[in-house]
Motif scaffolding. Structure first.
Motif: not given
Length: 411
Positions: A184-200
Protein backbone atom coordinates in the motif's frame (compact mmCIF):
# COMPACT_ATOMS: atom_id res chain seq x y z
CA UNK A 1 -33.05 12.33 -24.38
CA UNK A 2 -31.43 10.68 -21.33
CA UNK A 3 -29.45 13.08 -19.22
CA UNK A 4 -26.13 11.32 -19.46
CA UNK A 5 -26.22 11.14 -23.23
CA UNK A 6 -25.91 14.89 -23.09
CA UNK A 7 -23.27 14.73 -20.42
CA UNK A 8 -21.40 12.26 -22.62
CA UNK A 9 -20.91 14.81 -25.39
CA UNK A 10 -17.24 15.65 -25.79
CA UNK A 11 -16.20 18.45 -23.48
CA UNK A 12 -13.17 20.68 -23.99
CA UNK A 13 -11.16 18.75 -21.41
CA UNK A 14 -12.55 15.27 -22.02
CA UNK A 15 -9.55 14.19 -24.11
CA UNK A 16 -6.97 16.07 -22.05
CA UNK A 17 -4.05 13.68 -21.32
CA UNK A 18 -3.63 15.20 -17.86
CA UNK A 19 -7.24 14.37 -17.02
CA UNK A 20 -6.73 10.83 -18.28
CA UNK A 21 -3.69 10.43 -16.03
CA UNK A 22 -5.63 11.86 -13.14
CA UNK A 23 -8.40 9.34 -13.71
CA UNK A 24 -5.94 6.45 -13.87
CA UNK A 25 -4.22 7.51 -10.65
CA UNK A 26 -7.52 7.92 -8.83
CA UNK A 27 -8.65 4.50 -10.08
CA UNK A 28 -5.50 3.00 -8.56
CA UNK A 29 -6.42 4.44 -5.15
CA UNK A 30 -9.93 2.98 -5.37
CA UNK A 31 -8.41 -0.43 -6.13
CA UNK A 32 -5.92 -0.01 -3.28
CA UNK A 33 -8.73 0.75 -0.84
CA UNK A 34 -10.56 -2.45 -1.77
CA UNK A 35 -7.34 -4.49 -1.69
CA UNK A 36 -6.32 -3.34 1.79
CA UNK A 37 -9.77 -3.71 3.32
CA UNK A 38 -10.30 -7.20 1.88
CA UNK A 39 -6.87 -8.26 3.11
CA UNK A 40 -7.92 -7.33 6.65
CA UNK A 41 -11.34 -9.00 6.43
CA UNK A 42 -10.03 -12.45 5.46
CA UNK A 43 -7.70 -12.49 8.48
CA UNK A 44 -10.38 -11.67 11.07
CA UNK A 45 -10.81 -15.33 12.16
CA UNK A 46 -7.06 -15.73 12.73
CA UNK A 47 -6.83 -12.46 14.65
CA UNK A 48 -9.80 -13.50 16.79
CA UNK A 49 -7.94 -16.66 17.74
CA UNK A 50 -4.71 -14.75 18.30
CA UNK A 51 -6.29 -12.25 20.70
CA UNK A 52 -8.45 -14.86 22.45
CA UNK A 53 -11.52 -12.68 21.95
CA UNK A 54 -14.97 -14.14 22.42
CA UNK A 55 -17.60 -13.69 19.72
CA UNK A 56 -19.17 -10.75 21.57
CA UNK A 57 -15.79 -9.14 22.27
CA UNK A 58 -14.85 -9.46 18.62
CA UNK A 59 -18.17 -7.96 17.64
CA UNK A 60 -17.51 -4.92 19.80
CA UNK A 61 -13.98 -4.60 18.42
CA UNK A 62 -15.28 -4.76 14.85
CA UNK A 63 -17.85 -2.11 15.72
CA UNK A 64 -14.87 0.20 16.27
CA UNK A 65 -14.13 0.03 12.53
CA UNK A 66 -17.59 1.34 11.76
CA UNK A 67 -17.47 3.93 14.55
CA UNK A 68 -14.12 5.29 13.39
CA UNK A 69 -15.30 5.43 9.78
CA UNK A 70 -18.60 7.16 10.45
CA UNK A 71 -17.07 9.81 12.72
CA UNK A 72 -14.25 10.54 10.29
CA UNK A 73 -16.41 10.75 7.18
CA UNK A 74 -18.04 14.01 8.22
CA UNK A 75 -14.71 15.52 9.28
CA UNK A 76 -13.05 14.46 6.02
CA UNK A 77 -15.79 16.17 4.02
CA UNK A 78 -14.95 19.46 5.74
CA UNK A 79 -11.20 18.97 5.27
CA UNK A 80 -11.71 18.20 1.57
CA UNK A 81 -13.67 21.39 1.15
CA UNK A 82 -10.90 23.37 2.83
CA UNK A 83 -7.73 21.72 1.51
CA UNK A 84 -8.97 19.83 -1.55
CA UNK A 85 -10.00 16.23 -2.06
CA UNK A 86 -6.80 15.24 -3.90
CA UNK A 87 -4.38 16.03 -1.02
CA UNK A 88 -6.76 14.40 1.47
CA UNK A 89 -6.89 11.27 -0.69
CA UNK A 90 -3.11 10.98 -0.59
CA UNK A 91 -2.94 11.57 3.17
CA UNK A 92 -5.55 8.89 3.85
CA UNK A 93 -3.85 6.53 1.39
CA UNK A 94 -0.79 6.69 3.65
CA UNK A 95 -2.77 6.18 6.86
CA UNK A 96 -4.85 3.24 5.60
CA UNK A 97 -1.93 0.80 4.97
CA UNK A 98 -0.38 1.83 8.28
CA UNK A 99 -3.66 1.12 10.03
CA UNK A 100 -4.01 -2.40 8.63
CA UNK A 101 -0.60 -3.38 10.07
CA UNK A 102 -1.71 -2.78 13.67
CA UNK A 103 -4.45 -5.39 14.40
CA UNK A 104 -2.18 -8.49 14.22
CA UNK A 105 0.20 -6.86 16.70
CA UNK A 106 -2.45 -6.72 19.44
CA UNK A 107 -2.93 -9.37 22.13
CA UNK A 108 -6.34 -8.50 23.57
CA UNK A 109 -9.80 -7.55 22.38
CA UNK A 110 -9.51 -4.13 24.06
CA UNK A 111 -6.32 -3.10 22.29
CA UNK A 112 -7.67 -4.59 19.06
CA UNK A 113 -10.71 -2.34 19.32
CA UNK A 114 -8.53 0.72 19.92
CA UNK A 115 -6.37 0.18 16.83
CA UNK A 116 -9.45 -0.65 14.77
CA UNK A 117 -10.75 2.83 15.57
CA UNK A 118 -7.70 4.20 13.75
CA UNK A 119 -8.08 1.73 10.89
CA UNK A 120 -11.77 2.58 10.54
CA UNK A 121 -11.02 6.29 10.62
CA UNK A 122 -8.49 5.98 7.80
CA UNK A 123 -10.87 3.78 5.80
CA UNK A 124 -13.73 6.24 6.21
CA UNK A 125 -11.44 9.14 5.37
CA UNK A 126 -10.16 7.73 2.11
CA UNK A 127 -13.68 6.67 1.10
CA UNK A 128 -14.94 10.25 1.32
CA UNK A 129 -11.79 11.89 -0.07
CA UNK A 130 -11.44 9.74 -3.18
CA UNK A 131 -15.18 9.78 -3.89
CA UNK A 132 -15.12 13.59 -3.62
CA UNK A 133 -12.20 13.72 -6.05
CA UNK A 134 -14.05 11.34 -8.38
CA UNK A 135 -17.19 13.53 -8.31
CA UNK A 136 -15.10 16.57 -9.25
CA UNK A 137 -13.45 14.64 -12.08
CA UNK A 138 -16.80 13.36 -13.37
CA UNK A 139 -18.05 16.95 -13.46
CA UNK A 140 -15.00 18.06 -15.45
CA UNK A 141 -15.02 15.12 -17.87
CA UNK A 142 -18.78 15.40 -18.34
CA UNK A 143 -18.95 11.63 -18.65
CA UNK A 144 -20.64 9.25 -16.16
CA UNK A 145 -17.46 7.37 -15.22
CA UNK A 146 -18.23 7.06 -11.50
CA UNK A 147 -19.04 3.32 -11.72
CA UNK A 148 -15.59 2.61 -13.15
CA UNK A 149 -13.98 3.83 -9.93
CA UNK A 150 -16.20 1.59 -7.83
CA UNK A 151 -15.46 -1.30 -10.18
CA UNK A 152 -11.78 -0.78 -9.36
CA UNK A 153 -12.66 -0.98 -5.65
CA UNK A 154 -14.49 -4.25 -6.25
CA UNK A 155 -11.61 -5.67 -8.30
CA UNK A 156 -9.14 -4.65 -5.61
CA UNK A 157 -11.32 -6.35 -3.01
CA UNK A 158 -11.52 -9.55 -5.04
CA UNK A 159 -7.73 -9.54 -5.48
CA UNK A 160 -7.13 -8.86 -1.79
CA UNK A 161 -9.55 -11.58 -0.70
CA UNK A 162 -8.14 -14.07 -3.19
CA UNK A 163 -4.56 -13.41 -2.14
CA UNK A 164 -5.54 -13.62 1.51
CA UNK A 165 -7.19 -16.98 0.95
CA UNK A 166 -4.05 -18.30 -0.75
CA UNK A 167 -1.63 -17.24 1.99
CA UNK A 168 -3.89 -17.83 5.01
CA UNK A 169 -2.71 -21.43 5.40
CA UNK A 170 0.97 -20.50 5.13
CA UNK A 171 1.40 -17.10 6.80
CA UNK A 172 0.24 -15.73 10.12
CA UNK A 173 -1.69 -12.45 10.02
CA UNK A 174 1.35 -10.39 11.02
CA UNK A 175 3.59 -10.93 7.96
CA UNK A 176 0.57 -10.98 5.66
CA UNK A 177 -0.82 -7.62 6.78
CA UNK A 178 2.65 -6.10 7.05
CA UNK A 179 3.13 -7.14 3.45
CA UNK A 180 -0.10 -5.38 2.54
CA UNK A 181 1.20 -2.29 4.34
CA UNK A 182 4.38 -2.37 2.27
CA UNK A 183 2.41 -2.80 -0.95
CA UNK A 184 0.00 0.00 0.00
CA UNK A 185 2.74 2.47 0.87
CA UNK A 186 4.66 1.55 -2.27
CA UNK A 187 1.62 2.07 -4.51
CA UNK A 188 0.90 5.37 -2.79
CA UNK A 189 4.48 6.55 -3.21
CA UNK A 190 4.39 5.77 -6.93
CA UNK A 191 0.88 7.07 -7.63
CA UNK A 192 0.65 10.12 -5.37
CA UNK A 193 2.81 12.38 -7.58
CA UNK A 194 0.44 11.72 -10.49
CA UNK A 195 -2.30 13.27 -8.35
CA UNK A 196 -0.50 16.02 -6.47
CA UNK A 197 1.60 17.31 -9.38
CA UNK A 198 -0.99 16.93 -12.09
CA UNK A 199 -1.62 20.30 -13.81
CA UNK A 200 -5.30 19.43 -14.17
CA UNK A 201 -5.95 19.30 -10.40
CA UNK A 202 -6.85 23.02 -10.03
CA UNK A 203 -9.34 22.67 -12.89
CA UNK A 204 -11.39 19.87 -11.33
CA UNK A 205 -11.87 21.56 -7.97
CA UNK A 206 -15.02 23.68 -8.06
CA UNK A 207 -14.84 27.21 -6.64
CA UNK A 208 -16.19 27.65 -3.12
CA UNK A 209 -19.17 29.64 -4.37
CA UNK A 210 -20.16 26.95 -6.87
CA UNK A 211 -21.94 24.90 -4.20
CA UNK A 212 -25.42 25.92 -3.05
CA UNK A 213 -25.16 27.51 0.37
CA UNK A 214 -26.32 30.42 2.44
CA UNK A 215 -24.66 32.52 5.05
CA UNK A 216 -25.86 31.88 8.57
CA UNK A 217 -24.09 32.67 11.83
CA UNK A 218 -20.76 33.23 10.09
CA UNK A 219 -20.76 29.75 8.48
CA UNK A 220 -21.89 28.52 5.08
CA UNK A 221 -24.78 26.06 5.23
CA UNK A 222 -26.41 24.06 2.49
CA UNK A 223 -29.86 25.18 1.52
CA UNK A 224 -32.67 23.15 3.05
CA UNK A 225 -33.78 21.62 -0.24
CA UNK A 226 -30.24 20.62 -1.13
CA UNK A 227 -29.69 19.05 2.29
CA UNK A 228 -32.91 17.11 1.86
CA UNK A 229 -31.89 15.79 -1.55
CA UNK A 230 -28.48 14.78 -0.24
CA UNK A 231 -30.21 12.79 2.51
CA UNK A 232 -32.47 11.17 -0.09
CA UNK A 233 -29.50 10.06 -2.17
CA UNK A 234 -27.79 8.90 1.01
CA UNK A 235 -30.84 6.79 1.77
CA UNK A 236 -30.62 5.23 -1.69
CA UNK A 237 -26.97 4.40 -0.94
CA UNK A 238 -28.07 2.88 2.38
CA UNK A 239 -30.50 0.55 0.61
CA UNK A 240 -27.66 -0.71 -1.59
CA UNK A 241 -25.13 -1.13 1.21
CA UNK A 242 -27.73 -2.93 3.35
CA UNK A 243 -28.00 -5.59 0.68
CA UNK A 244 -24.26 -5.93 0.23
CA UNK A 245 -23.66 -6.37 3.96
CA UNK A 246 -26.55 -8.82 4.32
CA UNK A 247 -25.42 -11.07 1.47
CA UNK A 248 -21.79 -11.00 2.63
CA UNK A 249 -22.64 -12.05 6.19
CA UNK A 250 -25.75 -14.21 5.77
CA UNK A 251 -25.73 -15.46 2.18
CA UNK A 252 -23.32 -18.37 2.75
CA UNK A 253 -25.16 -19.42 5.91
CA UNK A 254 -28.48 -19.42 4.03
CA UNK A 255 -27.03 -21.66 1.34
CA UNK A 256 -25.50 -24.10 3.81
CA UNK A 257 -28.19 -24.10 6.50
CA UNK A 258 -31.41 -23.77 4.50
CA UNK A 259 -30.44 -25.33 1.16
CA UNK A 260 -27.89 -27.84 2.56
CA UNK A 261 -25.18 -26.76 0.14
CA UNK A 262 -21.61 -27.99 0.55
CA UNK A 263 -19.55 -25.45 2.57
CA UNK A 264 -17.38 -24.78 -0.45
CA UNK A 265 -20.41 -24.06 -2.62
CA UNK A 266 -21.95 -21.95 0.13
CA UNK A 267 -18.79 -19.85 0.32
CA UNK A 268 -19.20 -19.11 -3.38
CA UNK A 269 -22.46 -17.27 -2.71
CA UNK A 270 -20.85 -13.93 -1.98
CA UNK A 271 -18.28 -14.50 -4.74
CA UNK A 272 -21.12 -14.78 -7.27
CA UNK A 273 -22.63 -11.59 -5.94
CA UNK A 274 -19.31 -9.68 -5.88
CA UNK A 275 -18.27 -10.86 -9.34
CA UNK A 276 -21.61 -9.84 -10.84
CA UNK A 277 -21.39 -6.46 -9.11
CA UNK A 278 -17.93 -5.92 -10.56
CA UNK A 279 -19.14 -6.75 -14.07
CA UNK A 280 -22.08 -4.42 -13.61
CA UNK A 281 -19.84 -1.57 -12.55
CA UNK A 282 -17.40 -2.13 -15.39
CA UNK A 283 -20.29 -1.66 -17.80
CA UNK A 284 -21.81 1.13 -15.71
CA UNK A 285 -20.53 4.07 -17.75
CA UNK A 286 -22.00 2.69 -20.98
CA UNK A 287 -25.26 1.92 -19.18
CA UNK A 288 -25.51 5.42 -17.72
CA UNK A 289 -24.75 7.05 -21.07
CA UNK A 290 -27.51 5.01 -22.68
CA UNK A 291 -30.20 5.13 -19.99
CA UNK A 292 -29.38 8.06 -17.71
CA UNK A 293 -29.19 8.10 -13.92
CA UNK A 294 -32.88 7.70 -13.12
CA UNK A 295 -33.50 4.72 -15.38
CA UNK A 296 -30.30 3.08 -14.16
CA UNK A 297 -31.32 3.40 -10.51
CA UNK A 298 -34.93 2.32 -11.13
CA UNK A 299 -33.93 -0.59 -13.38
CA UNK A 300 -31.14 -1.63 -11.02
CA UNK A 301 -33.40 -1.57 -7.99
CA UNK A 302 -36.10 -3.59 -9.76
CA UNK A 303 -33.51 -6.11 -10.98
CA UNK A 304 -32.03 -6.47 -7.50
CA UNK A 305 -35.51 -6.95 -6.02
CA UNK A 306 -36.29 -9.83 -8.36
CA UNK A 307 -32.83 -11.32 -7.92
CA UNK A 308 -32.95 -11.27 -4.13
CA UNK A 309 -36.43 -12.80 -4.00
CA UNK A 310 -34.99 -15.63 -6.08
CA UNK A 311 -31.87 -15.85 -3.92
CA UNK A 312 -33.83 -15.92 -0.67
CA UNK A 313 -36.77 -18.15 -1.65
CA UNK A 314 -35.35 -20.47 -4.34
CA UNK A 315 -35.67 -24.17 -3.50
CA UNK A 316 -32.26 -25.10 -4.90
CA UNK A 317 -28.67 -23.94 -4.49
CA UNK A 318 -28.18 -23.23 -8.19
CA UNK A 319 -31.18 -20.93 -8.38
CA UNK A 320 -30.14 -19.16 -5.19
CA UNK A 321 -26.64 -18.54 -6.58
CA UNK A 322 -28.20 -17.19 -9.76
CA UNK A 323 -30.37 -14.92 -7.63
CA UNK A 324 -27.34 -13.57 -5.78
CA UNK A 325 -25.63 -12.85 -9.12
CA UNK A 326 -28.70 -11.01 -10.45
CA UNK A 327 -28.84 -9.02 -7.22
CA UNK A 328 -25.21 -7.98 -7.67
CA UNK A 329 -25.90 -6.79 -11.21
CA UNK A 330 -28.89 -4.79 -10.02
CA UNK A 331 -27.19 -3.12 -7.07
CA UNK A 332 -23.90 -2.49 -8.88
CA UNK A 333 -24.40 1.10 -10.03
CA UNK A 334 -26.92 2.44 -7.52
CA UNK A 335 -24.38 3.37 -4.84
CA UNK A 336 -21.97 5.14 -7.29
CA UNK A 337 -24.85 7.11 -8.82
CA UNK A 338 -26.22 8.10 -5.40
CA UNK A 339 -22.83 9.31 -4.14
CA UNK A 340 -22.09 11.15 -7.39
CA UNK A 341 -25.43 12.97 -7.29
CA UNK A 342 -24.96 13.93 -3.64
CA UNK A 343 -21.48 15.22 -4.44
CA UNK A 344 -22.71 17.14 -7.47
CA UNK A 345 -25.25 18.89 -5.24
CA UNK A 346 -23.12 19.58 -2.18
CA UNK A 347 -19.46 18.82 -2.89
CA UNK A 348 -17.39 16.86 -0.35
CA UNK A 349 -20.00 17.48 2.34
CA UNK A 350 -22.60 15.76 0.19
CA UNK A 351 -20.27 12.83 -0.47
CA UNK A 352 -19.59 12.55 3.27
CA UNK A 353 -23.28 12.58 4.16
CA UNK A 354 -24.26 10.03 1.52
CA UNK A 355 -21.29 7.79 2.33
CA UNK A 356 -22.06 7.91 6.05
CA UNK A 357 -25.66 6.86 5.46
CA UNK A 358 -24.54 4.17 3.02
CA UNK A 359 -21.97 2.81 5.45
CA UNK A 360 -24.67 2.86 8.11
CA UNK A 361 -26.72 0.53 5.93
CA UNK A 362 -23.85 -1.94 5.78
CA UNK A 363 -23.50 -1.61 9.56
CA UNK A 364 -27.13 -2.15 10.56
CA UNK A 365 -28.05 -4.65 7.83
CA UNK A 366 -26.43 -7.83 9.19
CA UNK A 367 -27.70 -7.40 12.80
CA UNK A 368 -31.23 -6.67 11.57
CA UNK A 369 -31.12 -9.76 9.38
CA UNK A 370 -30.10 -11.77 12.45
CA UNK A 371 -32.98 -10.47 14.55
CA UNK A 372 -35.51 -11.09 11.79
CA UNK A 373 -34.10 -14.59 11.24
CA UNK A 374 -34.77 -15.36 14.91
CA UNK A 375 -38.29 -13.96 14.71
CA UNK A 376 -39.25 -15.58 11.39
CA UNK A 377 -36.63 -17.42 9.32
CA UNK A 378 -33.43 -16.56 7.49
CA UNK A 379 -35.00 -16.77 4.00
CA UNK A 380 -37.80 -14.45 5.13
CA UNK A 381 -35.27 -12.06 6.66
CA UNK A 382 -33.25 -11.92 3.44
CA UNK A 383 -36.31 -10.75 1.53
CA UNK A 384 -35.81 -7.41 3.31
CA UNK A 385 -32.92 -6.86 0.86
CA UNK A 386 -35.44 -7.16 -1.99
CA UNK A 387 -37.79 -4.77 -0.21
CA UNK A 388 -35.12 -2.07 0.20
CA UNK A 389 -33.99 -2.53 -3.41
CA UNK A 390 -37.57 -1.85 -4.48
CA UNK A 391 -37.68 1.19 -2.18
CA UNK A 392 -34.46 2.49 -3.79
CA UNK A 393 -36.09 2.13 -7.22
CA UNK A 394 -39.21 3.99 -6.08
CA UNK A 395 -37.22 6.80 -4.46
CA UNK A 396 -35.02 7.05 -7.55
CA UNK A 397 -38.09 7.44 -9.72
CA UNK A 398 -39.57 10.01 -7.33
CA UNK A 399 -36.42 12.18 -7.66
CA UNK A 400 -36.38 12.01 -11.48
CA UNK A 401 -37.13 15.72 -11.74
CA UNK A 402 -33.76 16.57 -10.15
CA UNK A 403 -32.02 14.92 -13.10
CA UNK A 404 -33.14 17.81 -15.31
CA UNK A 405 -31.68 20.26 -12.78
CA UNK A 406 -28.37 18.44 -12.87
CA UNK A 407 -28.34 18.64 -16.66
CA UNK A 408 -29.07 22.36 -16.64
CA UNK A 409 -26.27 23.02 -14.17
CA UNK A 410 -23.81 20.83 -16.07
CA UNK A 411 -24.63 22.43 -19.40
Amino acid sequence: MPLLNKLGAPAPGATDPYLRRLRIALTVFFALDGFVFAGWVVRIPAIKEQTGASASELGLALLAVSAGAVVTMTLTGRLCRRYGSIPMTVVCAVLLPLGVALPPLMDSALTLGLVLLFFGASYGGISVAMNSAAVDLVRTLRRPVMPSFHAAFSLGGMLGAGLGGLVAGHLSPTPHLLGITAVGLGVTAVTAPALLRNPAVPRIRPPADALPSVEHGGTRRLERRTRGLVMVFGFIALCTAYGEGAIADWGPLHLEQDLHAHPGIAAAGYSCFAFAMTIGRLSGTALLERLGRTRTVVGGGATACVGMLLGALAPSTGLALAGFAVTGLGLANIFPVAVERAGALAGPGGVAAASTLGYGGMLVGPPLIGFMADWYSLPAALTSVALLAAVAAIVGFATRSTEHSDRTESD
